[in-house]
Structure formats: structure tokens, C-alpha cells
Design an enzyme around this catalytic site. Structure first.
Site, PDB file in Angstrom:
ATOM      1  N   ARG A  12       4.579  -9.374  10.259  1.00  0.00           N
ATOM      2  CA  ARG A  12       5.848  -8.302  10.126  1.00  0.00           C
ATOM      3  C   ARG A  12       6.669  -8.519  11.366  1.00  0.00           C
ATOM      4  O   ARG A  12       6.920  -7.319  11.653  1.00  0.00           O
ATOM      5  CB  ARG A  12       5.482  -7.113   9.709  1.00  0.00           C
ATOM      6  CG  ARG A  12       4.667  -7.026   8.315  1.00  0.00           C
ATOM      7  CD  ARG A  12       5.785  -7.189   7.267  1.00  0.00           C
ATOM      8  NE  ARG A  12       5.215  -6.869   5.841  1.00  0.00           N
ATOM      9  CZ  ARG A  12       4.134  -7.601   5.348  1.00  0.00           C
ATOM     10  NH1 ARG A  12       3.617  -8.877   5.791  1.00  0.00           N
ATOM     11  NH2 ARG A  12       3.699  -7.230   4.071  1.00  0.00           N
TER      12      ARG A  12
ATOM     13  N   SER B 157       6.038  -1.061   2.208  1.00  0.00           N
ATOM     14  CA  SER B 157       5.159  -0.523   2.871  1.00  0.00           C
ATOM     15  C   SER B 157       5.779   0.276   4.217  1.00  0.00           C
ATOM     16  O   SER B 157       6.711  -0.346   4.581  1.00  0.00           O
ATOM     17  CB  SER B 157       4.165  -1.283   3.664  1.00  0.00           C
ATOM     18  OG  SER B 157       3.562  -2.211   2.640  1.00  0.00           O
TER      19      SER B 157
ATOM     20  N   GLU C 208       6.655   0.214   9.757  1.00  0.00           N
ATOM     21  CA  GLU C 208       7.176  -1.032   9.310  1.00  0.00           C
ATOM     22  C   GLU C 208       8.475  -1.181   9.282  1.00  0.00           C
ATOM     23  O   GLU C 208       9.422  -2.010   9.699  1.00  0.00           O
ATOM     24  CB  GLU C 208       6.402  -1.876   8.265  1.00  0.00           C
ATOM     25  CG  GLU C 208       6.799  -3.312   7.918  1.00  0.00           C
ATOM     26  CD  GLU C 208       6.569  -3.668   6.363  1.00  0.00           C
ATOM     27  OE1 GLU C 208       7.386  -2.948   5.497  1.00  0.00           O
ATOM     28  OE2 GLU C 208       5.691  -4.011   6.115  1.00  0.00           O
TER      29      GLU C 208
HETATM   30  N1  EPU Z   1      -6.205   0.932  -0.459  1.00  0.00           N
HETATM   31  C1  EPU Z   1      -6.685   2.115  -0.691  1.00  0.00           C
HETATM   32  N2  EPU Z   1      -6.129   2.887  -1.201  1.00  0.00           N
HETATM   33  C2  EPU Z   1      -5.192   2.802  -2.118  1.00  0.00           C
HETATM   34  C3  EPU Z   1      -4.411   1.552  -1.907  1.00  0.00           C
HETATM   35  C4  EPU Z   1      -5.110   0.704  -1.262  1.00  0.00           C
HETATM   36  O1  EPU Z   1      -7.615   2.392   0.114  1.00  0.00           O
HETATM   37  O2  EPU Z   1      -4.542   3.570  -2.799  1.00  0.00           O
HETATM   38  C5  EPU Z   1      -6.899  -0.250   0.262  1.00  0.00           C
HETATM   39  C6  EPU Z   1      -7.803  -1.020  -0.399  1.00  0.00           C
HETATM   40  O3  EPU Z   1      -8.865  -1.327   0.258  1.00  0.00           O
HETATM   41  C7  EPU Z   1      -6.945  -2.229  -0.699  1.00  0.00           C
HETATM   42  C8  EPU Z   1      -6.177  -2.321   0.530  1.00  0.00           C
HETATM   43  O4  EPU Z   1      -5.850  -1.024   0.976  1.00  0.00           O
HETATM   44  O5  EPU Z   1      -7.673  -3.521  -0.968  1.00  0.00           O
HETATM   45  C9  EPU Z   1      -4.953  -3.273   0.606  1.00  0.00           C
HETATM   46  O6  EPU Z   1      -4.071  -2.749  -0.564  1.00  0.00           O
HETATM   47  P1  EPU Z   1      -2.797  -3.606  -1.102  1.00  0.00           P
HETATM   48  O7  EPU Z   1      -3.652  -4.908  -1.573  1.00  0.00           O
HETATM   49  O8  EPU Z   1      -2.192  -2.645  -1.993  1.00  0.00           O
HETATM   50  O9  EPU Z   1      -2.190  -3.893  -0.019  1.00  0.00           O
HETATM   51  P2  EPU Z   1      -1.639  -3.454   1.388  1.00  0.00           P
HETATM   52  O10 EPU Z   1      -2.393  -3.747   2.566  1.00  0.00           O
HETATM   53  O11 EPU Z   1      -1.369  -1.919   1.373  1.00  0.00           O
HETATM   54  C10 EPU Z   1       0.087  -5.240   2.050  1.00  0.00           C
HETATM   55  C11 EPU Z   1       1.521  -5.526   2.515  1.00  0.00           C
HETATM   56  C12 EPU Z   1       2.265  -5.406   1.134  1.00  0.00           C
HETATM   57  C13 EPU Z   1       2.084  -6.342   0.190  1.00  0.00           C
HETATM   58  C14 EPU Z   1       0.484  -6.434  -0.145  1.00  0.00           C
HETATM   59  C15 EPU Z   1      -0.041  -7.444  -1.007  1.00  0.00           C
HETATM   60  C16 EPU Z   1       1.783  -4.797   4.826  1.00  0.00           C
HETATM   61  C17 EPU Z   1       2.193  -3.587   5.730  1.00  0.00           C
HETATM   62  N3  EPU Z   1       1.763  -4.404   3.404  1.00  0.00           N
HETATM   63  O12 EPU Z   1      -0.017  -3.956   1.731  1.00  0.00           O
HETATM   64  O13 EPU Z   1       3.677  -5.661   1.800  1.00  0.00           O
HETATM   65  O14 EPU Z   1       2.585  -6.542  -0.948  1.00  0.00           O
HETATM   66  O15 EPU Z   1      -0.377  -6.432   1.251  1.00  0.00           O
HETATM   67  O16 EPU Z   1      -0.040  -8.569  -0.146  1.00  0.00           O
HETATM   68  O17 EPU Z   1       1.013  -5.701   5.398  1.00  0.00           O
HETATM   69  C18 EPU Z   1       5.661  -4.519   2.425  1.00  0.00           C
HETATM   70  O18 EPU Z   1       5.584  -5.075   3.400  1.00  0.00           O
HETATM   71  O19 EPU Z   1       6.535  -3.551   2.169  1.00  0.00           O
HETATM   72  C19 EPU Z   1       4.554  -4.616   1.096  1.00  0.00           C
HETATM   73  C20 EPU Z   1       4.732  -4.074   0.324  1.00  0.00           C
END
Ligand code: EPU
Length: 339
Positions: free
Chosen positions: A165, A239, A335
Site C-alpha cells: 500500500r 480498509s 491507509e
Molecule cells: N479478521 C478478524 N475479524 C474480522 C475480520 C477479519 O479477526 O471481523 C481477521 C481474520 O483473521 C482474517 C483476517 O483478518 O483472516 C484478514 O481479513 P480479510 O481477508 O477480510 O482481509 P484484510 O486483511 O482485513 C486486506 C486488504 C483489503 C483486501 C483484503 C483481501 C489491507 C489493509 N486490506 O484486508 O484491501 O480486500 O485483504 O485481500 O491490506 C483496502 O485496501 O481498502 C482493502 C479492502
């Protein structure tokens, strides 16, 4: 004649849907218009903010300068070899429209980035990423105009300093260039990236073993729509934080108390932790502050629940940062761009 408007509302130009105004506003429809505007001197001594669709912005107050909205369109194949197509897209094209055109044409490489809000010109600034793929994986070059002198410059991949990012346009060159076009190198025989657990689960439901880029895109669209609020209905900017990257030592210390902590190993003995998990552990899901709230299903997303101000969202964010810092010793870095 390029028309500069005064006291212009940005409510429809930021996906949080915040009611703020800018002192001046201008819409740019072509590279030529961008050069003309800069060379006219009308931007001199003004604070400048270039925007696409305002999907990564938190506006906490009225903007005392000129907002330049990029509306440069066009998607064209500019080069081809045995294995690739090079596609040039105007910076004002909506990212999902580019993804959809590439999927229709069977050009592989950006299907995992389906449904990311925003424009093509904004994509390299934060090196958008999702489901195991980042913009940098297909990025070839971009064309930009120097906001000081109107000179055109091409940036190749290595010149953009892409990171998680992150890019040179968020650092040394912040607010120095206006991106007009982006060129991506896409594959004729796409290699699918289905490493991310949730994609595999979603694809299983199709009951087949070989997948197309359309299958991947559809699966990702379903996942995103089930988890992330639609900014058309509930103001948000995706995010709000980056997933923090911490040292192995700190990770091991936290793991003693929280053996189930999710993590992704990184190079250099570092570990990436989901910000969503950290926020959830602090029991903050659904927390409201005036009109702002933490999304109940995906706590990395802050929402404009009911007529929030940018200040409400900022205060809520500071509260989250304080709680997470206190419990885990980790500072969540936003972000989104806060202005
Ligand atoms: N999780 C929790 N609680 C929740 C939701 C998630 O504990 O309520 C934990 C779980 O362990 C889950 C992990 O967070 O496995 C990851 O969650 P998720 O797959 O939803 O992805 P994220 O890490 O929260 C990142 C990107 C997103 C992208 C997704 C999918 C960043 C800052 N964000 O989110 O990007 O869509 O992965 O690849 O890296 C954005 O940048 O605006 C964005 C939405």
C-alpha cells in the site's frame, strides 16, 4: 476553456459522503487540458489536491485550495507479443471498468483486484492489492504531469518504489505529479492466483477443478459484496488501516497470550497481523462515535453511519489506535489519506 469553480461541494466526490467544500474545483478531461491548466499559472500558489473518485480520502475540514478531479478516459491495447498485451488506460477510468474490460477480453492479471473502488490513476499511488495480488504485479509504466511546470514524465516500474500500500507518490513525490495514464502488462495465458483461503472456499462451491479469470473475478466480487459495505449505500473508504508489520519478537510475545493470532510471515524476520483481528480483540466491532462507526463484519472498515463529520471518523480512528496500542503495543497506521 477549462472552467474553475468556486466553493464547490465535495460530498459526491468522497466515498465517505462527507459534506465538505473546496475553495476551488476543476475537472480535467485530457492530458492536454492538464498541461494547459498547469502552464496557465492558475494553480500557482494554490494548495492542490488531485482526486480520482475520492475512495481513499478522509476530509476532516473544508479544503482551502484547488481540487483537481481527473476525468481522463480511454482503454487501449498499445503493444502485444506472444505472451502479453500491454493495456493503456486513462487515469479517470473507474478501476472496475478496466478489470471488466480485461476479463471480457481474457487478459489475465488483475482479476483478483475485482471490485476495488477507485480510479485507475489512484491505483499505483497506494499499489492497490487484494487476495494475494497487487497492482505492481502487472504494472508496466505510468504517464504523469509535473504539477509545478506542466512537464510530462514517464515512470517505469522501478521508479515507483512500490511497497505494501505504498509508492513514491505517497512519499517523496506526494502531491508533485498528476497521473494521466497507466500501462499494465497482462497475460494471454493467465496464471491464476487462488492461494488466498477465502477464494478457494468460494471456488469450491462451483464444483469444478479448472477455473477461468471470470470465475475468479465472480468469486471475489461475491466475497467482497458479502463482507464490505457498498460505499453507494454506506459511506466508507475500504480498509482504514494498513495491516501492521511487526517484529518476530513482538509477535512471539503477543502469541504467548493469544495463541490463535492470525499472521502472515514477511521477509526480514517480520510478521503481518490483520488489523481487523487486533480491533476485534479489543471488543470494538460495531462501536459508534457520533455518526461514525466501526463496521460490524469487517472492523478494519470505518463507516459513516448517520451524517458523520470527518472529525467524528478521525476521533473514532484515534480511539481505536489508542485501544490497540494499549493492548498490543502496535500503532495502526491509517491507509486512507486524512486531510
Ligand atoms: N479478521 C478478524 N475479524 C474480522 C475480520 C477479519 O479477526 O471481523 C481477521 C481474520 O483473521 C482474517 C483476517 O483478518 O483472516 C484478514 O481479513 P480479510 O481477508 O477480510 O482481509 P484484510 O486483511 O482485513 C486486506 C486488504 C483489503 C483486501 C483484503 C483481501 C489491507 C489493509 N486490506 O484486508 O484491501 O480486500 O485483504 O485481500 O491490506 C483496502 O485496501 O481498502 C482493502 C479492502
Amino acid at each position: 476553456m477549462i472552467k474553475i469553480k468556486s466553493n464547490f461541494s465535495l460530498k459526491r466526490l468522497n466515498t465517505f459522503g462527507l459534506s465538505v467544500t473546496t475553495k476551488k474545483f476543476v475537472k480535467i478531461n485530457s492530458v492536454q487540458e492538464a498541461i494547459e491548466l498547469i502552464k496557465s499559472g492558475k494553480l500557482d500558489s494554490e494548495k492542490k489536491l488531485v482526486i480520482g473518485s475520492g475512495s481513499n480520502l478522509l476530509l476532516t475540514k473544508d479544503f482551502d485550495g484547488i481540487v483537481i478531479k481527473i476525468n481522463i478516459g480511454g482503454i487501449h491495447v498499445v503493444k502485444e507479443d506472444d505472451a502479453h498485451f500491454w493495456v493503456k488506460s486513462g487515469a479517470g477510468v473507474i478501476w472496475q471498468e478496466l478489470v471488466e474490460s480485461c476479463i471480457k477480453a481474457n487478459f489475465g492479471g488483475i482479476e483478483n483486484l475485482s471490485l476495488i473502488p477507485g480510479t485507475v490513476g489512484a491505483a499505483p499511488i497506494q499499489n492497490i492489492g487484494a487476495y494475494g495480488v497487487e497492482l505492481k504485479d502487472t504494472f508496466e509504466a505510468l504517464e504523469a504531469i509535473n504539477l509545478e511546470n506542466g512537464e510530462k514524465k514517464y515512470f517505469k516500474h522501478q521508479e515507483c518504489n512500490f511497497g505494501y500500500r505504498n509508492s513514491i507518490f505517497k512519499n517523496e513525490l506526494k502531491d508533485k505529479y498528476l497521473i494521466t495514464n497507466v500501462i499494465l502488462r497482462l497475460s494471454k495465458e493467465p496464471e491464476l492466483n487462488i492461494s488466498y483461503g477465502t477464494i478457494q472456499e468460494e471456488l469450491k462451491k462451483l464444483g469444478k477443478t479448472a477455473f477461468t479469470i471470470r470465475d475468479i473475478s465472480d468469486a471475489i466480487i461475491r466475497i467482497r459484496q458479502s463482507k464490505l459495505p457498498d460505499p453507494e449505500k454506506v459511506g466508507n473508504a475500504g480498509s482504514f488501516y494498513k495491516n501492521p508489520v511487526i517484529s518476530m519478537d513482538l509477535f512471539q510475545a503477543i502469541k504467548k497470550t493469544y495463541p490463535d493470532i492470525p499472521y502472515y510471515e514477511q521477509p526480514n524476520n517480520e510478521v503481518k497481523i490483520p488489523a481487523a483481528w487486533l480491533i476485534e480483540q479489543c471488543d470494538l466491532k460495531g462501536t459508534c462515535h457520533n455518526g461514525a462507526a466501526i463496521h460490524i463484519d469487517q472492523p478494519i472498515v470505518l463507516i459513516n453511519k448517520s451524517n458523520a463529520t470527518g472529525q467524528d471518523i478521525k476521533e473514532l480512528s484515534e480511539f481505536i489506535q489508542k485501544k490497540v496500542k494499549l493492548r498490543f503495543g502496535i500503532l495502526l497506521e491509517p491507509e486512507v489519506r486524512i486531510l
